[in-house]
Design an enzyme around this catalytic site. Sequence first.
Site, PDB file in Angstrom:
ATOM      1  N   VAL A 210       0.821  -1.312  -0.084  1.00  0.00           N
ATOM      2  CA  VAL A 210       0.200   0.349   0.169  1.00  0.00           C
ATOM      3  C   VAL A 210       0.765   1.875  -0.328  1.00  0.00           C
ATOM      4  O   VAL A 210       1.899   1.315   0.875  1.00  0.00           O
ATOM      5  CB  VAL A 210      -1.174   0.090   0.767  1.00  0.00           C
ATOM      6  CG1 VAL A 210      -1.801   1.406   1.385  1.00  0.00           C
ATOM      7  CG2 VAL A 210      -2.053  -1.015   0.770  1.00  0.00           C
TER       8      VAL A 210
ATOM      9  N   CYS B 175      -4.701  -9.357   4.323  1.00  0.00           N
ATOM     10  CA  CYS B 175      -4.891  -7.328   5.208  1.00  0.00           C
ATOM     11  C   CYS B 175      -5.827  -8.046   6.417  1.00  0.00           C
ATOM     12  O   CYS B 175      -7.060  -8.018   5.975  1.00  0.00           O
ATOM     13  CB  CYS B 175      -6.198  -6.336   3.906  1.00  0.00           C
ATOM     14  SG  CYS B 175      -5.320  -5.039   4.799  1.00  0.00           S
TER      15      CYS B 175
ATOM     16  N   LYS C 186      -3.801 -14.650  -2.685  1.00  0.00           N
ATOM     17  CA  LYS C 186      -2.909 -14.106  -1.474  1.00  0.00           C
ATOM     18  C   LYS C 186      -3.049 -14.126  -0.079  1.00  0.00           C
ATOM     19  O   LYS C 186      -4.152 -13.424   0.285  1.00  0.00           O
ATOM     20  CB  LYS C 186      -1.925 -12.540  -1.416  1.00  0.00           C
ATOM     21  CG  LYS C 186      -1.124 -12.076  -0.794  1.00  0.00           C
ATOM     22  CD  LYS C 186      -0.085 -10.940  -1.607  1.00  0.00           C
ATOM     23  CE  LYS C 186       1.435 -11.236  -0.468  1.00  0.00           C
ATOM     24  NZ  LYS C 186       0.899 -10.936   0.578  1.00  0.00           N
TER      25      LYS C 186
ATOM     26  N   GLY D 122       8.843 -11.277   5.495  1.00  0.00           N
ATOM     27  CA  GLY D 122      10.578 -11.546   6.016  1.00  0.00           C
ATOM     28  C   GLY D 122      11.787 -12.081   4.600  1.00  0.00           C
ATOM     29  O   GLY D 122      12.596 -12.603   5.381  1.00  0.00           O
TER      30      GLY D 122
ATOM     31  N   ARG E 295       8.705  -5.807   1.436  1.00  0.00           N
ATOM     32  CA  ARG E 295      10.091  -4.469   2.293  1.00  0.00           C
ATOM     33  C   ARG E 295      11.424  -4.047   1.948  1.00  0.00           C
ATOM     34  O   ARG E 295      12.139  -3.251   1.521  1.00  0.00           O
ATOM     35  CB  ARG E 295       9.418  -4.400   3.164  1.00  0.00           C
ATOM     36  CG  ARG E 295       7.995  -3.475   3.834  1.00  0.00           C
ATOM     37  CD  ARG E 295       7.900  -3.777   5.410  1.00  0.00           C
ATOM     38  NE  ARG E 295       7.525  -5.282   5.575  1.00  0.00           N
ATOM     39  CZ  ARG E 295       7.820  -5.667   7.283  1.00  0.00           C
ATOM     40  NH1 ARG E 295       8.179  -4.416   7.954  1.00  0.00           N
ATOM     41  NH2 ARG E 295       8.025  -6.238   6.692  1.00  0.00           N
TER      42      ARG E 295
END
Length: 344
Positions: free
Chosen positions: A14, A95, A134, A207, A228
């Site tokens: 997002v 989510c 997902k 991770g 990320r």
Amino acid sequence: MWNSSFSLSVAPMVDRTDRHFRFLVRQVSLGVRLYTEMTVDQAVLRGNRERLLAFRPEERPLALQLAGKDPESLAEAARIGEAWGYDEINLNLGCPSEKAQEGGYGACLLLDLPRVQEILRAMVEAVKVPVSVKMRLGLGGRETYRGLARSVEAMAEAGVRVFVVHARSALLALSTKANREIPPLRHDWVHRLKEDFPHLAFVTNGGIRSLEEALLHLLRVDGAMLGRAVYEDPFILEEADQRVFGLPHRPSRLEVARRMRAYLEEEALKGTPPWAVLRHMLTLFRGRPKGRLWRRTLSEGRSLKALDQALRLMEEEVGEEGEEKEPGPKGHGEAAPGLAREGV
């Protein structure tokens, strides 16, 4: 090389994986699969589709991630996504945010498996491209592998063949950020799913911080999804094309920066605010000499002129292959302001 088109992908995030960031990642890797931000079905049906769905052909392979709870609405949103040229339609079942819970979509849908089946059947019947999910391992930390396997069986009965599994539970009482950190990772459960359902495709997520880690997972499952870590440094993918997809492509950071300069110039002519592109470029020289100066120049200038200034600084520092002219101690780059909110 791995043959699956799902071998390596970048997670939907997002406020991160918009078309500008996807274009940046594509300059680093030609083969990695990209995903949009999570997009609620009603936004697709009623919103500005050009703004929500438009992308450049270079971004493909590209998946549209949808969220919602109504089978008919999601099926129609899937049809629209397919018509816009997306290669895959992905349903978000992971989510855990308060907004998702209020809207009855995301991870909380796992509490109503019959509805999930109804949604997925409608979506699969609506489009010819793959419909994937997902999902999380389960909810509330009370999940079991047997329960996870039953969920996979039910979704497979509805026509799903590709499962992207964030290898954590979803704890609905915690924040989205806490859900990325507190529930323990169980990648071994995803590995086991592949053993028990060899005819289905499984992509493990959560991770994974490096290409090396991803390659280890590829020994057990069909794909690995990074999140990320790629936003913090897109160049963790610099060897992906060679090592995963067998493509002779490995650009330097300076080459990518120049391509993004041309891209920004084109986008500015269309009215795109420069910062919409530049904000994704802050970590392009993370860990490199003058990497912090690059970041500060872009952050303070927020313009094409600032990018030109930053490029001149880096051209003085690095050669055409992206290496410093006079090797010395490496600087330590910083993560972009705020952590990317990885999709689930």
